[in-house]
Design a protein around this motif. Structure first.
Motif, PDB file in Angstrom:
ATOM      1  N   UNK A   1     -17.786  -6.885   3.309  1.00 47.17           N
ATOM      2  CA  UNK A   1     -17.407  -5.993   3.380  1.00 47.17           C
ATOM      3  C   UNK A   1     -17.275  -5.141   4.566  1.00 47.17           C
ATOM      4  N   UNK A   2     -16.069  -5.036   5.293  1.00 47.90           N
ATOM      5  CA  UNK A   2     -16.000  -4.285   7.002  1.00 47.90           C
ATOM      6  C   UNK A   2     -15.520  -3.136   7.810  1.00 47.90           C
ATOM      7  N   UNK A   3     -16.459  -2.380   8.216  1.00 47.03           N
ATOM      8  CA  UNK A   3     -16.383  -0.840   8.199  1.00 47.03           C
ATOM      9  C   UNK A   3     -14.859  -0.949   9.308  1.00 47.03           C
ATOM     10  N   UNK A   4     -14.495  -1.440   9.838  1.00 46.43           N
ATOM     11  CA  UNK A   4     -12.895  -1.629  10.641  1.00 46.43           C
ATOM     12  C   UNK A   4     -13.217  -3.058  10.668  1.00 46.43           C
TER      13      UNK A   4
ATOM     14  N   UNK B   1      -9.723 -11.025  -4.680  1.00 43.54           N
ATOM     15  CA  UNK B   1      -9.247  -9.478  -4.493  1.00 43.54           C
ATOM     16  C   UNK B   1      -9.402  -8.929  -3.737  1.00 43.54           C
ATOM     17  N   UNK B   2      -8.580  -8.410  -2.388  1.00 43.25           N
ATOM     18  CA  UNK B   2      -8.549  -8.190  -1.198  1.00 43.25           C
ATOM     19  C   UNK B   2      -7.699  -7.172  -0.307  1.00 43.25           C
ATOM     20  N   UNK B   3      -8.236  -5.886  -0.207  1.00 41.62           N
ATOM     21  CA  UNK B   3      -8.103  -4.618  -0.059  1.00 41.62           C
ATOM     22  C   UNK B   3      -8.347  -4.124   1.149  1.00 41.62           C
ATOM     23  N   UNK B   4      -6.931  -3.163   1.576  1.00 44.06           N
ATOM     24  CA  UNK B   4      -7.581  -2.255   2.652  1.00 44.06           C
ATOM     25  C   UNK B   4      -8.404  -0.416   1.540  1.00 44.06           C
ATOM     26  N   UNK B   5      -9.577  -0.497   2.414  1.00 46.41           N
ATOM     27  CA  UNK B   5     -10.571   0.109   1.997  1.00 46.41           C
ATOM     28  C   UNK B   5     -10.591   1.815   2.380  1.00 46.41           C
ATOM     29  N   UNK B   6      -9.336   2.213   2.544  1.00 46.21           N
ATOM     30  CA  UNK B   6      -9.627   3.695   3.903  1.00 46.21           C
ATOM     31  C   UNK B   6      -9.880   5.033   3.152  1.00 46.21           C
ATOM     32  N   UNK B   7     -10.914   5.316   3.464  1.00 46.87           N
ATOM     33  CA  UNK B   7     -11.873   6.488   3.102  1.00 46.87           C
ATOM     34  C   UNK B   7     -12.882   6.146   1.412  1.00 46.87           C
ATOM     35  N   UNK B   8     -13.091   4.132   1.643  1.00 48.85           N
ATOM     36  CA  UNK B   8     -13.427   3.861   0.233  1.00 48.85           C
ATOM     37  C   UNK B   8     -15.057   4.773   0.213  1.00 48.85           C
TER      38      UNK B   8
ATOM     39  N   UNK C   1     -15.701   8.123   5.521  1.00 51.73           N
ATOM     40  CA  UNK C   1     -14.512   8.456   6.162  1.00 51.73           C
ATOM     41  C   UNK C   1     -13.061   7.902   7.374  1.00 51.73           C
ATOM     42  N   UNK C   2     -13.733   6.392   7.242  1.00 49.30           N
ATOM     43  CA  UNK C   2     -13.331   5.123   8.675  1.00 49.30           C
ATOM     44  C   UNK C   2     -12.490   4.968   7.776  1.00 49.30           C
ATOM     45  N   UNK C   3     -11.238   4.978   7.970  1.00 49.42           N
ATOM     46  CA  UNK C   3      -9.306   4.828   7.540  1.00 49.42           C
ATOM     47  C   UNK C   3      -8.996   3.282   7.834  1.00 49.42           C
ATOM     48  N   UNK C   4     -10.225   2.586   8.341  1.00 54.00           N
ATOM     49  CA  UNK C   4     -10.146   0.929   8.858  1.00 54.00           C
ATOM     50  C   UNK C   4     -10.925   0.156   7.713  1.00 54.00           C
ATOM     51  N   UNK C   5     -11.499   0.968   7.153  1.00 58.88           N
ATOM     52  CA  UNK C   5     -12.321  -0.204   5.797  1.00 58.88           C
ATOM     53  C   UNK C   5     -11.865  -1.186   5.730  1.00 58.88           C
TER      54      UNK C   5
ATOM     55  N   UNK D   1       1.009  -1.381   0.210  1.00 58.10           N
ATOM     56  CA  UNK D   1      -0.056   0.157   0.212  1.00 58.10           C
ATOM     57  C   UNK D   1       0.799   1.125   0.056  1.00 58.10           C
ATOM     58  N   UNK D   2       0.270   2.212  -0.489  1.00 51.48           N
ATOM     59  CA  UNK D   2       1.052   3.645  -0.189  1.00 51.48           C
ATOM     60  C   UNK D   2       1.054   4.606   0.517  1.00 51.48           C
ATOM     61  N   UNK D   3      -0.578   3.821   1.445  1.00 53.06           N
ATOM     62  CA  UNK D   3      -0.871   4.276   2.752  1.00 53.06           C
ATOM     63  C   UNK D   3      -1.022   3.825   3.579  1.00 53.06           C
ATOM     64  N   UNK D   4      -1.720   4.600   4.883  1.00 48.85           N
ATOM     65  CA  UNK D   4      -2.225   3.772   5.896  1.00 48.85           C
ATOM     66  C   UNK D   4      -3.537   2.765   4.939  1.00 48.85           C
ATOM     67  N   UNK D   5      -3.295   1.428   4.983  1.00 49.72           N
ATOM     68  CA  UNK D   5      -4.973   0.390   4.568  1.00 49.72           C
ATOM     69  C   UNK D   5      -5.281   1.016   3.327  1.00 49.72           C
TER      70      UNK D   5
END
Length: 600
Positions: free
Chosen positions: A281-284, A232-239, A242-246, A198-202
């Motif tokens: 999908x997980x919010x956190x 396809x599994x990925x961190x969804x920060x802000x997708x 505004x939650x950064x832990x999606x 990743x290029x930034x958090x999560x």
């Protein structure tokens, strides 16, 4: 506008100098822009074709990355390297573009956010065809603003392909592909795995895909099979919030079989296809029990087409049955079945006038049968000029999210109707020696557009058919392929301008206009010493209600024997930019790789 016209004039002057004494003819490609495949030179519509050779030179490693360089195509990425992207054409929404692979519809009925979760890598693709404007008369539902048809390779020779890539942010990719013919049976299979920290958090991701296609020839007829799977599994920060832990996990499988059977004057083409998508999908992701959504969709499609040629032209007709199913923790369990009947006729008069007329009748459960006609023409003049025009109507049926979503202050509407549009287009295409030029003027009048509006009493955003949208636009494409040139092997420029007016019945709409008003792309392919091949892609995007962006990407390639080594840099000048308001995209990202291809 004056600056743009000046650049075009200079561009043409340069091409005129370079193209002197050239005898190169642009390759003729058969395009499936309608029910009857036609030569590129006989097209009655605006279609852009990205070939396998183009894909080798573009500084991209996923289909969305490639599409962002196409005129009139708006690619809005939440994550890089094909993690998630919304693709729209000529100011339409991401739900209004029909996605196909080998003519099989694979758009997702849950939400268009998953349309580009494709079990196909760039190494599997022979070409990408982009039909701009409505395509309902040929392809039915959701061909509202355009159609993207990805054609996979059907290699008839035996070969082995190995490729690997590594780069910043812990990026790596490995892939294996092989083609093997057994008599008249051609087999192609590939496996790819990609991962990044990743290029930034999560924003880390990991994905793998496998793809198989085969073609069996018997006489003039053929049977084709396609099967693919992508995880396809990925961190969804802000997708989505505004939650950064999606966090999100998509698993998509597709399978299809079709045949092209020639018997006398008739060609019969049966198709059957299945697409399954699982979305978790997980919010956190640190606290999974806080909020979780699970969706599983299954799409089954059955189609039969019959074509025949007479002195009066080529006629195609047939029908389709489509069934969408969803099991969802948020949207509930639903199933809908739709039916379609289509007919299309193509006629050539005086060897230079091409006419095409079609009708798609569609039965959607809420509204019953509706009819969607379209008419196209082109006239070929001497000197390589082709005048073309079209008029037609198109529609989009609501997604399951539009109909049934409930949560976070938003509420779907199970009584939603279909969206409608009427499209008009006129254009001029010119080919001379090594130069091609296309100028297109278009207008789209949309009504019953699905929007989300605010209800103060309940403090909820509600979906309804409340908007009208009128789009006027212009598109210019210039391409140059020099012959016997030691410096440049390709030069191209495109420009698209959109003027969109939205009316929303005096209601407060959630979505502000944010389409691309000006889009310009310049691509340059040049040679460097030691037989190094370089490509440059310059993108200028001026988005309504947002800042404009100028992004530069580049690729270096060197081929020796069975090996090709490459170095790729995206966002070369480290520009800070966003496709979505809440999601910054990566700065400069450098990667390198090697491909080995062995024919045996």
């Amino acid at each position: 506008m004056k600056i743009i016209l000046s650049v075009i004039a200079i561009f043409i002057a340069i091409l005129d100098v370079y193209s002197q004494d050239s005898t190169y003819n642009l390759p003729d490609v058969v395009v499936t822009a309608g029910r009857t495949p036609v030569s590129f030179n006989e097209l009655t519509r605006c279609v852009e074709v990205i070939t396998a050779e183009d894909l080798q030179n573009i500084p991209a490693s996923s289909v969305p990355d490639v599409l962002q360089y196409a005129a009139g195509v708006d690619v809005r990425q939440r994550g890089t390297e094909g993690v998630q992207a919304d693709v729209s054409i000529r100011g339409g929404s991401f739900e209004q573009t029909l996605i196909m692979v080998d003519g099989v519809k694979i758009s997702d009925p849950q939400t268009g956010h998953h349309n580009m979760n494709l079990p196909v890598s760039l190494n599997d693709i022979e070409r990408i065809e982009i039909l701009k404007g409505q395509g309902a008369k040929s392809f039915g539902a959701n061909a509202f603003s355009g159609v993207i048809n990805i054609i996979t390779k059907k290699n008839k020779s035996n070969n082995l392909n190995l490729h690997s890539l590594g780069g910043e942010n812990g990026l790596y990719e490995i892939g294996l592909g092989t083609s093997y013919a057994i008599g008249n049976l051609n087999n192609n299979i590939s496996f790819n795995r990609k991962k990044s920290d990743g290029y930034r958090y999560n924003t880390a991701f990991k994905q793998y895909d496998v793809n198989y296609n085969s073609s069996f020839q018997f006489g003039r007829s053929s049977i084709n099979i396609l099967a693919g799977h992508i995880d396809n599994e990925f961190g969804a920060n802000g997708f989505y919030t505004t939650s950064p832990e999606q966090w999100e996990h998509l698993v998509t499988s597709v399978a299809s079989a079709n045949a092209e059977i020639h018997s006398g004057f008739f060609t019969v083409t049966p198709k059957i296809s299945w697409r399954k998508n699982k979305d978790r999908y997980l919010l956190n992701y640190k606290i999974p029990s806080l909020y979780e959504n699970n969706h599983t969709t299954n799409v089954f499609n059955y189609e039969l087409q019959v074509s025949f040629a007479t002195a009066a032209g080529i006629t195609s007709f047939g029908g389709e049955i489509n069934q969408d199913k969803i099991k969802s923790s948020n949207l509930g369990n639903h199933s809908r079945k739709t039916y379609g009947i289509f007919a299309e006729h193509k006629l050539v008069l005086l060897n230079n006038l091409n006419l095409s007329a079609g009708l798609f009748a569609y039965n959607y459960p809420v509204i019953g049968w509706k009819y969607w006609p379209g008419f196209d023409f082109s006239y070929v003049f001497s000197g390589g000029f082709r005048l073309y025009g079209s008029a037609g109507r198109a529609f989009r049926i609501p997604s399951f999210t539009d109909l049934y979503y409930n949560g976070g202050g938003s509420e779907g509407n199970p009584n939603l109707k279909h969206e409608e549009t009427t499209n008009y287009e006129a254009g001029l295409f010119w080919v001379q020696k090594t130069l091609s030029c296309n100028l297109s003027l278009f207008r789209k009048e949309g009504k019953n557009i699905i929007d989300w509006f605010y209800i103060p009493v309940t403090n909820v955003w509600k979906a309804d058919n409340v908007s009208k949208i009128t789009t006027n636009g212009i598109e210019v494409n210039l391409n140059f392929y020099p012959v016997k040139n030691d410096y440049i092997y390709q030069l191209g420029m495109s420009y698209t301008y959109l003027d969109i007016t939205k009316e929303t019945k005096s209601l407060l709409s959630r979505y502000m206009p944010d389409h691309l008003r000006h889009q310009a792309v310049l691509n340059i392919g040049n040679y460097l010493p030691f037989n190094i091949k370089q490509s440059w892609m310059f993108r200028f995007e001026d988005r309504v209600n947002s800042s404009d962006d100028f992004i530069v990407d580049s690729r270096l390639g060197y081929k020796i024997s069975v090996f090709e080594m490459f170095l790729k840099a995206t966002n070369l000048f480290n520009k800070s930019y966003r496709d979505m308001q809440l999601i910054p995209l990566p700065g400069r990202w450098i990667s390198a790789g090697v491909t080995m291809t062995i024919n045996y």
